[in-house]
Design a protein around this motif. Structure first.
Motif, PDB file in Angstrom:
ATOM      1  N   LYS A   1      36.137  29.203  38.539  1.00  0.00           N
ATOM      2  CA  LYS A   1      34.770  28.707  38.675  1.00  0.00           C
ATOM      3  C   LYS A   1      34.000  28.916  37.369  1.00  0.00           C
ATOM      4  O   LYS A   1      33.235  28.035  36.935  1.00  0.00           O
ATOM      5  CB  LYS A   1      34.060  29.426  39.826  1.00  0.00           C
ATOM      6  CG  LYS A   1      32.621  28.966  40.045  1.00  0.00           C
ATOM      7  CD  LYS A   1      32.549  27.532  40.511  1.00  0.00           C
ATOM      8  CE  LYS A   1      31.125  27.101  40.752  1.00  0.00           C
ATOM      9  NZ  LYS A   1      31.011  25.684  41.118  1.00  0.00           N
ATOM     10  N   ALA A   2      34.195  30.072  36.737  1.00  0.00           N
ATOM     11  CA  ALA A   2      33.522  30.345  35.467  1.00  0.00           C
ATOM     12  C   ALA A   2      33.985  29.367  34.394  1.00  0.00           C
ATOM     13  O   ALA A   2      33.170  28.845  33.620  1.00  0.00           O
ATOM     14  CB  ALA A   2      33.807  31.781  35.025  1.00  0.00           C
ATOM     15  N   ARG A   3      35.289  29.101  34.348  1.00  0.00           N
ATOM     16  CA  ARG A   3      35.821  28.139  33.375  1.00  0.00           C
ATOM     17  C   ARG A   3      35.221  26.756  33.615  1.00  0.00           C
ATOM     18  O   ARG A   3      34.789  26.084  32.671  1.00  0.00           O
ATOM     19  CB  ARG A   3      37.341  28.099  33.489  1.00  0.00           C
ATOM     20  CG  ARG A   3      38.026  27.061  32.616  1.00  0.00           C
ATOM     21  CD  ARG A   3      39.522  26.997  32.927  1.00  0.00           C
ATOM     22  NE  ARG A   3      40.070  25.745  32.473  1.00  0.00           N
ATOM     23  CZ  ARG A   3      40.006  24.607  33.146  1.00  0.00           C
ATOM     24  NH1 ARG A   3      39.382  24.560  34.316  1.00  0.00           N
ATOM     25  NH2 ARG A   3      40.538  23.505  32.648  1.00  0.00           N
ATOM     26  N   GLU A   4      35.169  26.321  34.857  1.00  0.00           N
ATOM     27  CA  GLU A   4      34.605  25.008  35.177  1.00  0.00           C
ATOM     28  C   GLU A   4      33.124  24.945  34.813  1.00  0.00           C
ATOM     29  O   GLU A   4      32.623  23.917  34.326  1.00  0.00           O
ATOM     30  CB  GLU A   4      34.791  24.706  36.669  1.00  0.00           C
ATOM     31  CG  GLU A   4      36.232  24.490  37.071  1.00  0.00           C
ATOM     32  CD  GLU A   4      36.399  24.364  38.582  1.00  0.00           C
ATOM     33  OE1 GLU A   4      35.383  24.525  39.304  1.00  0.00           O
ATOM     34  OE2 GLU A   4      37.525  24.136  39.038  1.00  0.00           O
ATOM     35  N   ARG A   5      32.423  26.035  35.044  1.00  0.00           N
ATOM     36  CA  ARG A   5      30.994  26.087  34.735  1.00  0.00           C
ATOM     37  C   ARG A   5      30.766  25.898  33.243  1.00  0.00           C
ATOM     38  O   ARG A   5      29.872  25.153  32.819  1.00  0.00           O
ATOM     39  CB  ARG A   5      30.426  27.433  35.199  1.00  0.00           C
ATOM     40  CG  ARG A   5      28.925  27.598  35.028  1.00  0.00           C
ATOM     41  CD  ARG A   5      28.505  28.988  35.516  1.00  0.00           C
ATOM     42  NE  ARG A   5      27.057  29.113  35.586  1.00  0.00           N
ATOM     43  CZ  ARG A   5      26.274  29.436  34.552  1.00  0.00           C
ATOM     44  NH1 ARG A   5      26.813  29.638  33.367  1.00  0.00           N
ATOM     45  NH2 ARG A   5      24.967  29.540  34.700  1.00  0.00           N
ATOM     46  N   MET A   6      31.591  26.561  32.429  1.00  0.00           N
ATOM     47  CA  MET A   6      31.426  26.455  30.989  1.00  0.00           C
ATOM     48  C   MET A   6      31.858  25.085  30.468  1.00  0.00           C
ATOM     49  O   MET A   6      31.242  24.539  29.544  1.00  0.00           O
ATOM     50  CB  MET A   6      32.210  27.565  30.282  1.00  0.00           C
ATOM     51  CG  MET A   6      31.663  28.962  30.551  1.00  0.00           C
ATOM     52  SD  MET A   6      29.875  29.124  30.227  1.00  0.00           S
ATOM     53  CE  MET A   6      29.811  28.624  28.502  1.00  0.00           C
ATOM     54  N   ILE A   7      32.887  24.509  31.052  1.00  0.00           N
ATOM     55  CA  ILE A   7      33.287  23.163  30.636  1.00  0.00           C
ATOM     56  C   ILE A   7      32.184  22.167  30.954  1.00  0.00           C
ATOM     57  O   ILE A   7      31.922  21.226  30.188  1.00  0.00           O
ATOM     58  CB  ILE A   7      34.629  22.775  31.281  1.00  0.00           C
ATOM     59  CG1 ILE A   7      35.749  23.560  30.589  1.00  0.00           C
ATOM     60  CG2 ILE A   7      34.875  21.269  31.205  1.00  0.00           C
ATOM     61  CD1 ILE A   7      37.133  23.273  31.021  1.00  0.00           C
TER      62      ILE A   7
ATOM     63  N   ALA B   1      36.629  40.462  36.290  1.00  0.00           N
ATOM     64  CA  ALA B   1      36.806  40.654  34.850  1.00  0.00           C
ATOM     65  C   ALA B   1      37.173  39.363  34.120  1.00  0.00           C
ATOM     66  O   ALA B   1      36.605  39.054  33.070  1.00  0.00           O
ATOM     67  CB  ALA B   1      37.862  41.728  34.597  1.00  0.00           C
ATOM     68  N   GLU B   2      38.129  38.597  34.639  1.00  0.00           N
ATOM     69  CA  GLU B   2      38.533  37.378  33.941  1.00  0.00           C
ATOM     70  C   GLU B   2      37.410  36.347  33.930  1.00  0.00           C
ATOM     71  O   GLU B   2      37.229  35.617  32.956  1.00  0.00           O
ATOM     72  CB  GLU B   2      39.792  36.777  34.579  1.00  0.00           C
ATOM     73  CG  GLU B   2      40.359  35.620  33.765  1.00  0.00           C
ATOM     74  CD  GLU B   2      41.660  35.083  34.314  1.00  0.00           C
ATOM     75  OE1 GLU B   2      42.104  34.020  33.822  1.00  0.00           O
ATOM     76  OE2 GLU B   2      42.232  35.699  35.235  1.00  0.00           O
ATOM     77  N   ALA B   3      36.635  36.297  35.009  1.00  0.00           N
ATOM     78  CA  ALA B   3      35.487  35.400  35.047  1.00  0.00           C
ATOM     79  C   ALA B   3      34.465  35.805  33.981  1.00  0.00           C
ATOM     80  O   ALA B   3      33.877  34.952  33.319  1.00  0.00           O
ATOM     81  CB  ALA B   3      34.847  35.418  36.429  1.00  0.00           C
ATOM     82  N   LYS B   4      34.256  37.107  33.804  1.00  0.00           N
ATOM     83  CA  LYS B   4      33.348  37.578  32.757  1.00  0.00           C
ATOM     84  C   LYS B   4      33.819  37.112  31.390  1.00  0.00           C
ATOM     85  O   LYS B   4      33.018  36.673  30.553  1.00  0.00           O
ATOM     86  CB  LYS B   4      33.257  39.113  32.773  1.00  0.00           C
ATOM     87  CG  LYS B   4      32.473  39.695  33.926  1.00  0.00           C
ATOM     88  CD  LYS B   4      32.463  41.214  33.826  1.00  0.00           C
ATOM     89  CE  LYS B   4      31.767  41.841  35.028  1.00  0.00           C
ATOM     90  NZ  LYS B   4      31.798  43.324  34.979  1.00  0.00           N
ATOM     91  N   ARG B   5      35.136  37.205  31.154  1.00  0.00           N
ATOM     92  CA  ARG B   5      35.664  36.776  29.858  1.00  0.00           C
ATOM     93  C   ARG B   5      35.416  35.290  29.631  1.00  0.00           C
ATOM     94  O   ARG B   5      35.079  34.864  28.525  1.00  0.00           O
ATOM     95  CB  ARG B   5      37.163  37.088  29.770  1.00  0.00           C
ATOM     96  CG  ARG B   5      37.480  38.567  29.553  1.00  0.00           C
ATOM     97  CD  ARG B   5      38.914  38.789  29.190  1.00  0.00           C
ATOM     98  NE  ARG B   5      39.819  38.517  30.281  1.00  0.00           N
ATOM     99  CZ  ARG B   5      40.177  39.410  31.196  1.00  0.00           C
ATOM    100  NH1 ARG B   5      39.694  40.641  31.141  1.00  0.00           N
ATOM    101  NH2 ARG B   5      41.005  39.093  32.176  1.00  0.00           N
ATOM    102  N   ASN B   6      35.564  34.489  30.689  1.00  0.00           N
ATOM    103  CA  ASN B   6      35.337  33.049  30.553  1.00  0.00           C
ATOM    104  C   ASN B   6      33.865  32.714  30.326  1.00  0.00           C
ATOM    105  O   ASN B   6      33.542  31.716  29.678  1.00  0.00           O
ATOM    106  CB  ASN B   6      35.858  32.315  31.783  1.00  0.00           C
ATOM    107  CG  ASN B   6      37.374  32.317  31.865  1.00  0.00           C
ATOM    108  OD1 ASN B   6      38.047  32.663  30.902  1.00  0.00           O
ATOM    109  ND2 ASN B   6      37.904  31.951  33.012  1.00  0.00           N
TER     110      ASN B   6
END
Length: 223
Positions: free
Chosen positions: A95-101, A193-198
């Motif tokens: 979800k974090a990756r999609e948000r940033m894209i 944690a991985e979402a934070k990194r993204n």
């Protein structure tokens, strides 16, 4: 995290000069030592890519002898997608990756960012002395500003992408998390944690998305 955009080899075999064009995050918590460093760099122009609300909430500290011209946008510049209702969405890594894209998909057509990137290039062309471009985190809006400049100067795309990804090695990520995560967690709850990194870092897909959107709409980045 302050760094300059120089040192890269360009298409004609030359090299981009170090020093005159720097990038960073916002300066609300700049130390006196930081301010002395800014002052020593003869930075005469600051391009602040933040919007009005960000500048109000996170006012920058200035050196006592600060005299640089600050270029700002009268309004909001953020490309962040609207917050989902609190508690309805779990902020997973994907979800974090999609948000940033989504941020990088919208940035090429955001009128505020088009205006500010135009003023950024105009300032570099017209003003003497050093320049500093920054936003809030110094990684997304600022990352694209730096990437467009390197492209215009003839840097290889591999170097442009590598410079963009240097944000992930920043020693100040903990400060960004402290400033940003409480607001995000108010909407999403605890973020893994991985979402934070993204969210706090950058992925190759982010800049690839921006360049792909430009090329799809205009045929090439140069156009």
């Amino acid at each position: 995290h302050l760094r300059d955009d120089g040192g890269y080899t360009v298409a004609d075999g030359g090299r981009i000069r170090r020093g005159p064009v720097c990038r960073s995050g916002q300066h609300m918590e700049a130390t006196d030592r930081d301010l002395e460093l800014f002052h020593s760099l003869d930075i005469r122009t600051i391009i602040d890519l933040r919007g009005t609300s960000e500048r109000t909430s996170f006012a920058c500290r200035r050196h006592p002898e600060f005299s640089a011209e600050v270029v700002v946008f009268d309004g909001e510049t953020s490309n962040s997608p609207p917050h989902e209702a609190a508690g309805t969405v779990e902020m997973t890594a994907e979800k974090a990756r999609e948000r940033m894209i989504a941020v990088y998909t919208r940035m090429p057509v955001n009128p505020a960012m088009i205006d500010m990137f135009t003023r950024y290039f105009a300032a570099l062309a017209e003003r003497d002395g050093g320049s500093l471009v920054h936003c809030f985190a110094g990684k997304d809006r600022t990352g694209i500003a730096a990437s467009l400049l390197l492209h215009a100067l003839g840097a290889h795309r591999d170097d442009i992408f590598a410079e963009f990804l240097l944000t992930n090695d920043a020693p100040t990520t903990h400060i960004l998390e402290r400033q940003s995560l409480p607001r995000m967690e108010a909407h999403y709850g605890e973020i893994e944690a991985e979402a934070k990194r993204n969210l706090m870092g950058v992925l190759p897909e982010y800049i690839e998305t921006y360049f792909s959107e430009l090329e799809r709409d205009h045929g090439s980045v140069d156009t």
